[in-house]
Design a protein around this motif. Sequence first.
Motif, PDB file in Angstrom:
ATOM      1  N   ILE A 170     -18.542  -1.539  11.031  1.00 10.57           N
ATOM      2  CA  ILE A 170     -18.162  -1.431   9.607  1.00 10.57           C
ATOM      3  C   ILE A 170     -18.778  -0.139   9.078  1.00 10.57           C
ATOM      4  CG2 ILE A 170     -18.392  -2.494   7.316  1.00 10.57           C
ATOM      5  CD1 ILE A 170     -18.826  -5.193   8.788  1.00 10.57           C
ATOM      6  N   PRO A 171     -17.988   0.724   8.409  1.00  4.71           N
ATOM      7  CA  PRO A 171     -18.580   1.949   7.876  1.00  4.71           C
ATOM      8  C   PRO A 171     -19.535   1.657   6.718  1.00  4.71           C
ATOM      9  CG  PRO A 171     -16.223   1.826   7.370  1.00  4.71           C
ATOM     10  CD  PRO A 171     -16.550   0.618   8.171  1.00  4.71           C
ATOM     11  N   GLY A 172     -20.448   2.592   6.477  1.00  2.00           N
ATOM     12  CA  GLY A 172     -21.391   2.435   5.374  1.00  2.00           C
ATOM     13  C   GLY A 172     -22.823   2.419   5.865  1.00  2.00           C
ATOM     14  N   ALA A 173     -23.732   2.378   4.897  1.00  2.00           N
ATOM     15  CA  ALA A 173     -25.159   2.403   5.212  1.00  2.00           C
ATOM     16  C   ALA A 173     -25.890   1.440   4.283  1.00  2.00           C
ATOM     17  CB  ALA A 173     -25.700   3.816   5.016  1.00  2.00           C
ATOM     18  N   VAL A 174     -27.129   1.133   4.632  1.00  2.00           N
ATOM     19  CA  VAL A 174     -27.947   0.228   3.822  1.00  2.00           C
ATOM     20  C   VAL A 174     -29.124   1.010   3.246  1.00  2.00           C
ATOM     21  CG1 VAL A 174     -29.361  -1.879   3.840  1.00  2.00           C
ATOM     22  CG2 VAL A 174     -27.376  -1.692   5.369  1.00  2.00           C
ATOM     23  N   VAL A 175     -29.335   0.876   1.944  1.00  2.00           N
ATOM     24  CA  VAL A 175     -30.537   1.441   1.327  1.00  2.00           C
ATOM     25  C   VAL A 175     -31.480   0.293   1.028  1.00  2.00           C
ATOM     26  CG1 VAL A 175     -31.516   2.683  -0.634  1.00  2.00           C
ATOM     27  CG2 VAL A 175     -29.291   3.374   0.281  1.00  2.00           C
ATOM     28  N   CYS A 176     -32.674   0.360   1.588  1.00  2.00           N
ATOM     29  CA  CYS A 176     -33.677  -0.688   1.367  1.00  2.00           C
ATOM     30  C   CYS A 176     -34.825  -0.099   0.551  1.00  2.00           C
ATOM     31  CB  CYS A 176     -34.188  -1.189   2.720  1.00  2.00           C
ATOM     32  SG  CYS A 176     -35.484  -2.428   2.567  1.00  2.00           S
ATOM     33  N   PHE A 177     -34.948  -0.546  -0.704  1.00  4.12           N
ATOM     34  CA  PHE A 177     -36.038  -0.071  -1.560  1.00  4.12           C
ATOM     35  C   PHE A 177     -37.304  -0.876  -1.251  1.00  4.12           C
ATOM     36  CE2 PHE A 177     -32.181   0.824  -4.031  1.00  4.12           C
ATOM     37  CZ  PHE A 177     -32.409   2.131  -4.445  1.00  4.12           C
ATOM     38  N   LEU A 178     -38.425  -0.184  -1.158  1.00  3.31           N
ATOM     39  CA  LEU A 178     -39.695  -0.888  -0.997  1.00  3.31           C
ATOM     40  C   LEU A 178     -40.809  -0.087  -1.664  1.00  3.31           C
ATOM     41  CD1 LEU A 178     -41.142  -0.523   2.584  1.00  3.31           C
ATOM     42  CD2 LEU A 178     -38.998   0.558   1.998  1.00  3.31           C
ATOM     43  N   GLY A 179     -41.943  -0.758  -1.892  1.00  3.56           N
ATOM     44  CA  GLY A 179     -43.044  -0.088  -2.571  1.00  3.56           C
ATOM     45  C   GLY A 179     -44.084   0.435  -1.601  1.00  3.56           C
ATOM     46  N   ASP A 180     -45.038   1.188  -2.135  1.00  2.00           N
ATOM     47  CA  ASP A 180     -46.101   1.725  -1.287  1.00  2.00           C
ATOM     48  C   ASP A 180     -46.996   0.612  -0.747  1.00  2.00           C
ATOM     49  OD1 ASP A 180     -46.523   2.308  -4.355  1.00  2.00           O
ATOM     50  OD2 ASP A 180     -48.465   1.674  -3.563  1.00  2.00           O
ATOM     51  N   GLY A 181     -46.988  -0.569  -1.406  1.00  2.00           N
ATOM     52  CA  GLY A 181     -47.776  -1.685  -0.887  1.00  2.00           C
ATOM     53  C   GLY A 181     -47.070  -2.351   0.284  1.00  2.00           C
ATOM     54  N   ALA A 182     -45.749  -2.393   0.233  1.00  4.30           N
ATOM     55  CA  ALA A 182     -44.976  -3.087   1.274  1.00  4.30           C
ATOM     56  C   ALA A 182     -45.089  -2.397   2.637  1.00  4.30           C
ATOM     57  CB  ALA A 182     -43.516  -3.186   0.852  1.00  4.30           C
TER      58      ALA A 182
END
Length: 349
Positions: free
Chosen positions: A144-156
């Motif tokens: 499937i075309p496309g990408a995933v953006v995963c937001f995370l913090g400096d603690g994670a």
Amino acid sequence: MDFREHAINRDWSAEGKIDLLRQMIRIRRFEQAALKYYNAGMMGGFLILDIGQESVSTGVRSVMGPLDHSISGPRGMGHALAAGMEFGPCMAELFGKANGCSKGKGGMFSYYDPGRNHWGCHGLAAAQTPLAAGLAFALKQREIPGAVVCFLGDGAVNQGVYHESLNLDGLFGLPVVYLIENNGYSMGTSVARSSRFKECLARRAEGYDIDWDRCGDGDLYELRARVWTALERARHERRPTVLEIETYRYYGFTVADANAKRYRTPEEIEERKKRDPLAGWRKYLHEEGILDAAAAEEIDLAAKAEAEAAVKFAEAGAPPGIGDIMDDVYWETDHDTPASRIGRHYFGE
Ligand SMILES: Cc1ncc(C[n+]2csc(CCOP(=O)(O)OP(=O)(O)O)c2C)c(N)n1
Ligand SMILES: [Mg+2]
């Protein structure tokens, strides 16, 4: 490099630039309204604000396409609103009303909209990182075309599961961008006190043979260019990236953060507010002759009105009924399976 000349920015329309400002203002006004009603005792649970960090959620979203996906951690209201979730149901969710986006049962951790490819806020630190790897694996496996953006913090980034995810991302070549929003603090603990690599968190990606990059949140052209490069790598080469963006939050960890004044000085916050990315972008658009003060004011008034209308929508909603308490929690319960009847949801019948 002049990032205004980068391919993603060269043909960026004036309307696109104004819209980026509009989205930043909308998120700020929504969250300010939420804060007001939280302080007035209208909602329970946590309220975790992005105020100060809006250029990241909106800047990233401005280069994402309809085939791309996003997922975020506890500080995720801005990501959800930038993804297009509507103000009314989001506000009603904070108020715990049945007209909320998760029927008033989840609060801010349940901003989730699969229709917009936004796979939710996740309250456990780094819990979203293996889920992002799973989403990316599905894209790759099913072609499937496309990408995933995963937001995370400096603690994670110090959670083990993040490193397990990076290993699999690198090993399988997954189309994912881990976007670290480094706001300098994990609850009340500074990066300097929690990380061996104080200067750069993204560099740890080298241990997994993954590309990494970093930038600040003030130059929207640069931010867009770096996110675009990472997204294109994921979309076309099917390779992961860790991208760190330095940013700052103006409020405590949550609104009810009793230690908010103990781990950083008011001067530090004031100093940073002078470089507020939202104000900086508005000023830039003004100086470039793209948006005059009256038009900027109009955008602001519209955002305030939208936030107040969302509050009215929330106030008008009813709380979830007691008879619905078990609905939409377990698939098995909703479908009355034998597993549900004997209360064994996880281990078969
Ligand atoms: C596994 C786990 N441990 C602890 C917590 C409590 N907790 C919630 S957010 C957070 C820190 C998050 O810091 P960071 O990743 O920098 O995100 P930010 O709040 O700065 O956006 C902690 C320790 C949690 N939610 N999950
Ligand atoms: Mg942080």
